[in-house]
Design a protein around this motif. Structure first.
Motif, PDB file in Angstrom:
ATOM      1  N   THR A 223       0.787  -1.217   0.080  1.00  0.00           N
ATOM      2  CA  THR A 223      -0.332   0.129  -0.245  1.00  0.00           C
ATOM      3  C   THR A 223       1.068   1.521  -0.188  1.00  0.00           C
ATOM      4  OG1 THR A 223      -0.169   0.557   2.339  1.00  0.00           O
ATOM      5  CG2 THR A 223      -1.786  -1.099   1.275  1.00  0.00           C
ATOM      6  N   GLU A 224       0.927   2.063   0.152  1.00  0.00           N
ATOM      7  CA  GLU A 224       0.969   3.690  -0.268  1.00  0.00           C
ATOM      8  C   GLU A 224       1.542   4.364   0.972  1.00  0.00           C
ATOM      9  OE1 GLU A 224      -1.712   7.270  -1.421  1.00  0.00           O
ATOM     10  OE2 GLU A 224      -3.508   6.521   0.256  1.00  0.00           O
ATOM     11  N   GLN A 225       0.766   3.295   1.901  1.00  0.00           N
ATOM     12  CA  GLN A 225       1.716   3.340   3.403  1.00  0.00           C
ATOM     13  C   GLN A 225       2.677   2.257   4.321  1.00  0.00           C
ATOM     14  OE1 GLN A 225      -2.109   3.428   5.785  1.00  0.00           O
ATOM     15  NE2 GLN A 225      -2.211   4.971   6.067  1.00  0.00           N
ATOM     16  N   GLY A 226       2.914   1.908   2.883  1.00  0.00           N
ATOM     17  CA  GLY A 226       4.415   0.891   2.752  1.00  0.00           C
ATOM     18  C   GLY A 226       4.337  -0.346   4.197  1.00  0.00           C
ATOM     19  N   ASP A 227       2.476  -0.703   3.820  1.00  0.00           N
ATOM     20  CA  ASP A 227       2.440  -2.313   4.477  1.00  0.00           C
ATOM     21  C   ASP A 227       2.000  -3.400   3.703  1.00  0.00           C
ATOM     22  OD1 ASP A 227       1.700  -1.152   7.004  1.00  0.00           O
ATOM     23  OD2 ASP A 227      -0.052  -0.597   6.388  1.00  0.00           O
ATOM     24  N   ILE A 228       3.194  -4.681   3.723  1.00  0.00           N
ATOM     25  CA  ILE A 228       2.437  -5.525   2.158  1.00  0.00           C
ATOM     26  C   ILE A 228       1.733  -6.656   3.317  1.00  0.00           C
ATOM     27  CG2 ILE A 228       4.189  -6.831   1.413  1.00  0.00           C
ATOM     28  CD1 ILE A 228       6.792  -5.084   1.672  1.00  0.00           C
ATOM     29  N   PHE A 229       1.127  -6.788   1.930  1.00  0.00           N
ATOM     30  CA  PHE A 229       0.006  -7.637   2.402  1.00  0.00           C
ATOM     31  C   PHE A 229       0.297  -9.107   1.304  1.00  0.00           C
ATOM     32  CE2 PHE A 229      -2.239  -4.345   3.784  1.00  0.00           C
ATOM     33  CZ  PHE A 229      -2.223  -4.051   5.191  1.00  0.00           C
ATOM     34  N   LYS A 230      -0.109 -10.511   1.934  1.00  0.00           N
ATOM     35  CA  LYS A 230       0.149 -11.648   1.074  1.00  0.00           C
ATOM     36  C   LYS A 230      -1.601 -11.956   0.419  1.00  0.00           C
ATOM     37  CE  LYS A 230       1.766 -16.759   0.949  1.00  0.00           C
ATOM     38  NZ  LYS A 230       1.735 -17.476   2.140  1.00  0.00           N
ATOM     39  N   ILE A 231      -1.785 -11.912  -0.755  1.00  0.00           N
ATOM     40  CA  ILE A 231      -3.290 -12.155  -1.269  1.00  0.00           C
ATOM     41  C   ILE A 231      -2.795 -14.057  -1.658  1.00  0.00           C
ATOM     42  CG2 ILE A 231      -4.427 -12.143  -3.234  1.00  0.00           C
ATOM     43  CD1 ILE A 231      -4.034  -9.032  -2.512  1.00  0.00           C
ATOM     44  N   THR A 232      -3.855 -14.980  -1.356  1.00  0.00           N
ATOM     45  CA  THR A 232      -2.895 -16.144  -2.032  1.00  0.00           C
ATOM     46  C   THR A 232      -5.064 -16.376  -2.511  1.00  0.00           C
ATOM     47  OG1 THR A 232      -4.345 -17.040  -0.166  1.00  0.00           O
ATOM     48  CG2 THR A 232      -2.195 -17.542  -0.312  1.00  0.00           C
ATOM     49  N   LEU A 233      -4.790 -16.812  -3.997  1.00  0.00           N
ATOM     50  CA  LEU A 233      -6.522 -16.972  -4.254  1.00  0.00           C
ATOM     51  C   LEU A 233      -6.624 -19.030  -4.410  1.00  0.00           C
ATOM     52  CD1 LEU A 233      -6.661 -15.467  -7.535  1.00  0.00           C
ATOM     53  CD2 LEU A 233      -7.571 -14.843  -5.526  1.00  0.00           C
ATOM     54  N   ASN A 234      -7.667 -20.183  -3.755  1.00  0.00           N
ATOM     55  CA  ASN A 234      -7.799 -21.116  -3.497  1.00  0.00           C
ATOM     56  C   ASN A 234      -9.221 -21.121  -4.683  1.00  0.00           C
ATOM     57  OD1 ASN A 234      -5.667 -21.146  -1.099  1.00  0.00           O
ATOM     58  ND2 ASN A 234      -7.812 -21.161  -0.110  1.00  0.00           N
ATOM     59  N   HIS A 235      -8.177 -22.525  -5.459  1.00  0.00           N
ATOM     60  CA  HIS A 235      -9.775 -23.111  -7.035  1.00  0.00           C
ATOM     61  C   HIS A 235      -9.637 -24.280  -6.632  1.00  0.00           C
ATOM     62  CE1 HIS A 235      -5.816 -23.822  -9.548  1.00  0.00           C
ATOM     63  NE2 HIS A 235      -5.534 -22.731  -8.152  1.00  0.00           N
ATOM     64  N   ASP A 236     -10.725 -24.468  -6.323  1.00  0.00           N
ATOM     65  CA  ASP A 236     -11.100 -25.750  -6.804  1.00  0.00           C
ATOM     66  C   ASP A 236     -11.926 -25.305  -7.409  1.00  0.00           C
ATOM     67  OD1 ASP A 236      -9.393 -26.257  -4.674  1.00  0.00           O
ATOM     68  OD2 ASP A 236     -10.951 -26.510  -3.213  1.00  0.00           O
ATOM     69  N   ALA A 237     -12.336 -26.181  -8.735  1.00  0.00           N
ATOM     70  CA  ALA A 237     -13.168 -26.716 -10.256  1.00  0.00           C
ATOM     71  C   ALA A 237     -13.157 -25.475 -10.439  1.00  0.00           C
ATOM     72  CB  ALA A 237     -14.143 -27.275  -9.952  1.00  0.00           C
ATOM     73  N   ASP A 238     -14.942 -25.292 -10.180  1.00  0.00           N
ATOM     74  CA  ASP A 238     -15.210 -23.129 -11.051  1.00  0.00           C
ATOM     75  C   ASP A 238     -15.194 -22.435  -9.502  1.00  0.00           C
ATOM     76  OD1 ASP A 238     -15.184 -24.658 -13.629  1.00  0.00           O
ATOM     77  OD2 ASP A 238     -16.916 -25.615 -12.863  1.00  0.00           O
ATOM     78  N   MET A 239     -15.037 -22.512  -8.262  1.00  0.00           N
ATOM     79  CA  MET A 239     -15.063 -22.055  -7.692  1.00  0.00           C
ATOM     80  C   MET A 239     -13.742 -21.554  -7.178  1.00  0.00           C
ATOM     81  SD  MET A 239     -16.520 -19.559  -5.531  1.00  0.00           S
ATOM     82  CE  MET A 239     -18.544 -20.829  -5.566  1.00  0.00           C
ATOM     83  N   VAL A 240     -13.190 -20.263  -6.694  1.00  0.00           N
ATOM     84  CA  VAL A 240     -12.368 -19.443  -6.754  1.00  0.00           C
ATOM     85  C   VAL A 240     -12.760 -18.894  -5.268  1.00  0.00           C
ATOM     86  CG1 VAL A 240     -10.880 -17.505  -6.922  1.00  0.00           C
ATOM     87  CG2 VAL A 240     -11.900 -19.089  -8.568  1.00  0.00           C
TER      88      VAL A 240
END
Length: 124
Positions: free
Chosen positions: A102-119
């Motif tokens: 972010t512009e404030q310097g915070d770092i986040f990890k984003i993961t996407l769990n995907h099974d069949a047709d759902m995320v």
């Protein structure tokens, strides 16, 4: 001014690009992050906008929106919007994740769990 997101697909058989879908964005978007497809991921895009990150794809999957976390003891103006200014996608043999800053310097990890047709969108 309205912003729109348009999905294109490369047709290797005809050797040209085909426009698949176009839609208007609801919020001010400042950054797009590609999401790997095929066997590596669900394929799509992360749309970073004021205070939110949204996963979109051209399939039947509905949009998934996630608020950007705020600091517990915010020193600045609490009504200030949060914007993602940088991102890096890391892909290994079995999985991938996205780091956003972010512009404030915070770092986040984003993961996407995907099974069949759902995320499912996770932030840590």
């Amino acid at each position: 001014m309205k912003q729109s997101l348009t999905f294109y697909e490369l047709d290797l058989g005809l050797n040209h690009v085909v426009r698949k879908q176009s839609e208007l964005l609801e919020r001010f978007a400042n950054l797009l992050i590609t999401v790997p497809g095929g066997t590596d991921g669900p394929s799509g895009v992360l749309v970073c906008s004021e205070n939110y990150i949204t996963f979109k794809n051209s399939g039947a999957q509905p949009d998934i929106s996630c608020p950007i976390p705020r600091r517990r003891n915010e020193i600045d103006d609490r009504d200030r919007t949060i914007l993602v200014v940088a991102a890096a996608t890391h892909k290994t043999k079995n999985m991938f994740f996205v780091l956003v800053q972010t512009e404030q310097g915070d770092i986040f990890k984003i993961t996407l769990n995907h099974d069949a047709d759902m995320v499912i969108l996770n932030k840590t």
